[in-house]
Write an enzyme that holds these catalytic residues in place. Structure first.
Site, PDB file in Angstrom:
ATOM      1  N   HIS A 284      18.955 107.539 -36.502  1.00 25.46           N
ATOM      2  CA  HIS A 284      20.399 107.432 -36.697  1.00 25.46           C
ATOM      3  C   HIS A 284      21.076 108.795 -36.737  1.00 25.46           C
ATOM      4  O   HIS A 284      22.279 108.901 -36.533  1.00 25.46           O
ATOM      5  CB  HIS A 284      20.700 106.649 -37.976  1.00 25.46           C
ATOM      6  CG  HIS A 284      20.324 105.209 -37.880  1.00 25.46           C
ATOM      7  ND1 HIS A 284      20.547 104.310 -38.876  1.00 25.46           N
ATOM      8  CD2 HIS A 284      19.734 104.514 -36.880  1.00 25.46           C
ATOM      9  CE1 HIS A 284      20.112 103.113 -38.503  1.00 25.46           C
ATOM     10  NE2 HIS A 284      19.599 103.217 -37.291  1.00 25.46           N
ATOM     11  N   SER A 365      23.453 114.612 -39.638  1.00 25.27           N
ATOM     12  CA  SER A 365      24.790 113.994 -39.535  1.00 25.27           C
ATOM     13  C   SER A 365      24.821 112.672 -40.301  1.00 25.27           C
ATOM     14  O   SER A 365      25.893 112.199 -40.684  1.00 25.27           O
ATOM     15  CB  SER A 365      25.199 113.787 -38.075  1.00 25.27           C
ATOM     16  OG  SER A 365      24.166 113.208 -37.317  1.00 25.27           O
TER      17      SER A 365
HETATM   18  C1  HEM Z   1      14.315  97.699 -40.694  1.00 20.92           C
HETATM   19  C2  HEM Z   1      14.305  98.609 -39.793  1.00 20.92           C
HETATM   20  C3  HEM Z   1      15.212  98.656 -38.592  1.00 20.92           C
HETATM   21  C4  HEM Z   1      16.218  97.823 -38.222  1.00 20.92           C
HETATM   22  C5  HEM Z   1      16.713  96.596 -38.927  1.00 20.92           C
HETATM   23  C6  HEM Z   1      16.760  98.336 -36.980  1.00 20.92           C
HETATM   24  C7  HEM Z   1      17.805  97.741 -36.296  1.00 20.92           C
HETATM   25  C8  HEM Z   1      18.427  98.277 -35.214  1.00 20.92           C
HETATM   26  C9  HEM Z   1      19.554  97.727 -34.528  1.00 20.92           C
HETATM   27  C10 HEM Z   1      20.239  96.419 -34.884  1.00 20.92           C
HETATM   28  C11 HEM Z   1      19.896  98.558 -33.531  1.00 20.92           C
HETATM   29  C12 HEM Z   1      21.026  98.389 -32.544  1.00 20.92           C
HETATM   30  C13 HEM Z   1      20.602  97.463 -31.495  1.00 20.92           C
HETATM   31  C14 HEM Z   1      21.586  97.382 -30.378  1.00 20.92           C
HETATM   32  O1  HEM Z   1      22.675  96.840 -30.579  1.00 20.92           O
HETATM   33  O2  HEM Z   1      21.290  97.855 -29.283  1.00 20.92           O
HETATM   34  C15 HEM Z   1      18.989  99.665 -33.582  1.00 20.92           C
HETATM   35  C16 HEM Z   1      19.051 100.742 -32.761  1.00 20.92           C
HETATM   36  C17 HEM Z   1      18.156 101.785 -32.797  1.00 20.92           C
HETATM   37  N1  HEM Z   1      17.037 101.866 -33.571  1.00 20.92           N
HETATM   38 FE1  HEM Z   1      16.522 100.624 -35.038  1.00 20.92          FE
HETATM   39  N2  HEM Z   1      16.071  99.439 -36.617  1.00 20.92           N
HETATM   40  C18 HEM Z   1      15.118  99.677 -37.565  1.00 20.92           C
HETATM   41  C19 HEM Z   1      14.195 100.670 -37.545  1.00 20.92           C
HETATM   42  C20 HEM Z   1      14.095 101.639 -36.575  1.00 20.92           C
HETATM   43  C21 HEM Z   1      13.037 102.609 -36.461  1.00 20.92           C
HETATM   44  C22 HEM Z   1      11.816 102.677 -37.351  1.00 20.92           C
HETATM   45  C23 HEM Z   1      13.337 103.401 -35.401  1.00 20.92           C
HETATM   46  C24 HEM Z   1      12.590 104.588 -34.815  1.00 20.92           C
HETATM   47  C25 HEM Z   1      11.770 105.343 -35.432  1.00 20.92           C
HETATM   48  C26 HEM Z   1      14.588 102.927 -34.855  1.00 20.92           C
HETATM   49  C27 HEM Z   1      15.236 103.497 -33.773  1.00 20.92           C
HETATM   50  C28 HEM Z   1      16.411 103.041 -33.253  1.00 20.92           C
HETATM   51  C29 HEM Z   1      17.145 103.738 -32.244  1.00 20.92           C
HETATM   52  C30 HEM Z   1      16.800 105.078 -31.601  1.00 20.92           C
HETATM   53  C31 HEM Z   1      18.265 102.954 -31.982  1.00 20.92           C
HETATM   54  C32 HEM Z   1      19.391 103.289 -31.024  1.00 20.92           C
HETATM   55  C33 HEM Z   1      20.613 103.731 -31.767  1.00 20.92           C
HETATM   56  C34 HEM Z   1      21.841 103.641 -30.934  1.00 20.92           C
HETATM   57  O3  HEM Z   1      21.766 103.842 -29.719  1.00 20.92           O
HETATM   58  O4  HEM Z   1      22.906 103.361 -31.491  1.00 20.92           O
HETATM   59  N3  HEM Z   1      15.001 101.849 -35.573  1.00 20.92           N
HETATM   60  N4  HEM Z   1      18.094  99.458 -34.599  1.00 20.92           N
HETATM   61 CA   LIG Z   2      23.003 114.381 -35.497  1.00 21.09          CA
END
Ligand code: HEM
Ligand SMILES: [Ca+2]
Length: 770
Positions: A284, A365
């Site tokens: 994030h 950030s």
């Molecule tokens: C409980 C844990 C987590 C939840 C509920 C979660 C949920 C989400 C959701 C809902 C999105 C946006 C999906 C979309 O609309 O395209 C997202 C994006 C993302 N997540 Fe997760 N995530 C979790 C953990 C993680 C972890 C462990 C990583 C990597 C180490 C990660 C990396 C990312 C990245 C890089 C994005 C793209 C952000 C963006 O482009 O705005 N997330 N995640």
């Molecule tokens: Ca940043």
């Protein structure tokens, strides 16, 4: 499930390659430099087959639309006006009343308050400041589409949208929020003291990332577009969904999720759950793709088939009839809205690009926000240089939580959600924990630094504490966190390993620090590693309860209790991580953002797949090729290659028409891991490239050796190197008595024992005495 033997190290290059770079990256850099030097050409000179009338007709329409949107052209906002150290003018606050006619004119249905889809909309909430950027982008996309849809281009659209890139519409130049890139200082000798722009003299990063790069100051700034490793792949070459190589539609994301992925458990007992929570926090920091909204910034409802017209950015996900879970719960369609389009520097024509509304740099950030306004709202501004907190009643004097978020998110007893530097702070309690710990780290450092330097004012204390906390974050990420995922071979081949002493001389002003869409939308979505529960532990290591994620979305209220805080920290360090593979927990695959009393939520991997198509990612095989990995010609060949379990190949073959169609997220997630790592080679390549740019392209990288005030002293760097996440948790979580030294790994008596917090030394802050 036991931990699988790690294998498959066919990543390119010997590990000791002194100058590790992807070959295509080199040519890309050259191309970018060429683009910088190239004079703007006009449409008709680049494409002589178009008549001038045709083009000027399009441009006139586009200009008409732009005038509707923006009123009279902006004045006094040329590139030169913004390089004196101040940030870009804030377009959202300008006198004009920006309105998107298409969206304003229409009444779209919106998702129900408190629904899972509303949760997803909140995750990608749209900052006011990106509205005018996306409006400009929509106008440019219209012109591009107008040209691409003309008869003359049938058959070569894909080429065309790429060819258009770099072409500006001179009439729009004054409206462009991100002017065409022209190096402001010599790229060969950027730190020449005689030509340094004013912003290079500051010791501290701007909040927005502006002027981190002194030659091309918008690079890495919030609200700029993602970078791409490969050109986009859209069905129409401009913005529509990618199609199968057969020309047919691709299989739907929910169908893929149901067929290729499953809900089997696959914990990794050797790694801690902290990897997932810290990982999400780090993700994030680097990426937040805003999803498109209605004129009053509500999330449009895309599954309402009776609504006319439908919101132009609606891409709802089909629910196949075979979906028993959805059928049981009466769901026939899953909500999905596209990411807002952004503009290339100079607002050139071309295919759709996407906005990142946070700073691309790894700069906390998440803690401080991505604009001055966001930071100011979080600061105490009372001489202590701290961030606002609340002190719930607990017998530890330093027990604080983030300031409440008055936006209406609260539990039945009136306890409010928290306000951090990122709008996703409250998504799940493990993430809120991370935000709180880093907020506390800032305040702890501020208190110490003020004691060492009593003559500092609020601004100085704040900026120094921020600068040091960011350095600690960078150190932990590169020293303790990413090596687990990439393994030492990939770390070395991408030049990611930290120095043990001395300074880093690799800062490269031409290294583009922006996050790639490949990274944000596939490679670093390590969503398969998310464990199903938030587990709590007592200090004697006994279990103190656990909560399924489906019962915890947007409910961080337990954090107000001190016991919860320490139990949750211990629980994340003691709990298991999930393995990166085709198994996903039901919590994310069927219950994402589910709210009581609903029995079903969204499907995160399905959303990830759809998001990849939304951003125009190429299929998986293209990235195998880019990363110099073996490329299968067929599913049979893929099976023989044995780079993923054969059951995954069979499942993919049952729904995809060709191996060349397979989405990056799908096969990338299922690949066997690189040696000593936790992800497959394609993701390792995408992640490795990104973390290399985040280091070599960050002027404020903590190890840097640069002749400007932003550099730390050698003594300070040596102190920062003593930071460990274990020590940082110990100093910031009251009542935490012990923890394993390497917190991302499971504790074990042989080589990672639980240690008393009192035995982990703090930094020597006398290195900061002025
Ligand atoms: C409980 C844990 C987590 C939840 C509920 C979660 C949920 C989400 C959701 C809902 C999105 C946006 C999906 C979309 O609309 O395209 C997202 C994006 C993302 N997540 Fe997760 N995530 C979790 C953990 C993680 C972890 C462990 C990583 C990597 C180490 C990660 C990396 C990312 C990245 C890089 C994005 C793209 C952000 C963006 O482009 O705005 N997330 N995640
Ligand atoms: Ca940043």
């Amino acid at each position: 499930a036991s931990v699988e033997k790690d294998q498959n190290t066919d990543l390119s290059g010997p590990p000791s390659d002194p100058n590790p770079k992807l070959p295509k990256e080199v040519s890309r850099v050259n191309r970018e430099l060429l683009e910088l030097l190239e004079d703007e050409t006009t449409l008709s000179s680049r494409f002589p087959e178009f008549s001038n009338d045709f083009i000027s007709g399009l441009v006139t329409n586009g200009r008409h639309r732009a005038e509707e949107l923006f009123g009279v052209p902006l004045e006094g906002e040329s590139y030169d006006d913004v390089v004196d150290g101040t940030e870009n003018p804030d377009f959202s606050k300008s006198k004009r009343d920006f309105k998107e006619p298409l969206i304003v004119a229409s009444q779209f249905p919106v998702v129900e308050n408190g629904s899972a889809a509303a949760g997803l909309g909140r995750f990608g909430a749209m900052m006011q400041r990106v509205v005018p950027v996306s409006q400009q982008a929509n106008v440019l996309l219209d012109i591009t589409k107008g040209i691409a849809e003309s008869e003359k281009l049938r058959g070569k659209r894909q080429f065309f949208a790429v060819g258009l890139r770099g072409l500006a519409v001179p009439q729009f130049r004054s409206l462009c929020p991100f002017p065409k890139e022209r190096a402001l200082v010599s790229l060969a000798d950027p730190f020449n003291l005689r030509t340094l722009p004013q912003c290079a003299h500051t010791k501290y990063r701007s909040m927005s990332g502006f002027c981190n790069n002194i030659a091309l100051p918008n690079r890495g700034k919030e609200s700029t577009i993602y970078r791409r490793l490969l050109d986009s792949n859209y069905g129409d070459g401009v913005a529509e969904v990618r199609r199968s190589v057969t020309g047919q539609a691709l299989p739907g994301p929910r169908l893929i999720s149901l067929t290729v992925f499953d809900g089997e458990e696959s914990p990794r007992y050797d790694m801690s759950a902290l990897n997932a929570h810290f990982g999400q926090f780090v993700a994030h920091d680097m990426a937040n793709s805003p999803s498109s909204k209605t004129a009053d910034r509500q999330t449009p409802k895309c599954c309402d088939t009776t609504a006319q017209p439908t919101h132009p950015d609606c891409w709802p996900i089909d629910i196949p009839t075979s979906d028993e879970i959805s059928a049981k719960n009466g769901r026939t369609c899953m909500e999905f809205v596209r990411t807002l389009p952004g503009v290339r520097p100079g607002c050139t024509l071309g295919a759709r690009e996407q906005i990142n509304q946070v700073t691309h740099f790894l700069d906390a950030s998440t803690v401080y926000g991505s604009t001055d306004e966001e930071a100011l709202a979080l600061r105490t501004l009372d001489g202590r240089g701290e961030l606002k907190t609340v002190k719930p009643i607990w017998n530890f004097p330093h027990f604080t939580v983030m300031t409440p978020d008055a936006s209406g998110c609260a539990d039945a007893t009136g306890r409010q959600c928290f306000k951090g530097g990122d709008q996703r702070t409250n998504v799940q309690p493990g993430l809120t924990m991370m935000h709180t710990i880093w907020m506390r780290n800032h305040n702890r450092l501020a208190e110490i630094l003020l004691a060492v330097n009593p003559h500092w004012n609020d601004e100085q204390v704040f900026q120094e504490a921020r600068r040091l906390s960011i350095a600690q974050l960078q150190h932990i990420v590169y020293n303790e966190y990413i090596p687990n995922f990439l393994g030492s071979l990939v770390m070395d081949s991408f030049g990611l390993s930290l120095l043990k002493n001395g300074r880093y001389a690799g800062y490269n002003i031409t290294a583009h620090p922006a996050i790639t869409s490949e990274f944000a939308v596939a490679g670093f979505r390590l969503h398969s590693t998310i464990p199903p529960v938030i587990a709590l532990r007592n200090m004697d290591n006994s279990k103190a309860g656990s909560k399924l994620l489906r019962n915890a979305w947007f409910q961080p209220f337990d954090l107000y209790q001190g016991e919860y805080f320490v139990q949750c920290t211990a629980g994340m360090a003691a709990g298991a991580l999930d393995k990166m593979d085709h198994h996903f927990t039901d919590e994310t695959r069927n219950h994402l953002f589910q709210t009581f009393p609903s029995q079903i939520g969204l499907d995160l991997p399905a959303i990830d797949i759809q998001r990849g198509r939304d951003h125009g990612l190429q299929p998986w095989v293209k990235y195998r090729e880019l990363c110099q990995l073996r490329v299968p010609k067929s599913f049979e060949e893929l099976k023989v290659m044995d780079v993923m379990p054969s059951i995954v190949v069979d499942r993919m073959a049952s729904i995809y028409s060709s191996v060349e169609d397979v989405d990056l997220f799908v096969a990338g997630t299922a690949e066997r891991h690189v040696a000593g790592g936790m992800v497959g080679p394609t993701f390792a390549c995408i992640i490795g490239e990104q973390f290399f740019k985040l280091k070599s392209g960050d002027r404020f990288w903590y190890e840097n050796d640069l002749p400007i005030p932003s550099a730390f002293t050698q003594r300070q760097i040596d102190e920062i190197r003593k930071t460990s996440f274990a020590q940082l948790l110990c100093t910031n979580v009251d009542a935490l008595e012990k923890i394993q030294t390497r917190v991302f790994h499971a504790a074990n008596e042989h080589d990672n024992p639980l240690l008393l917090c009192s035995s982990l030394p703090d930094l020597d802050f006398s290195a900061w005495k002025e």
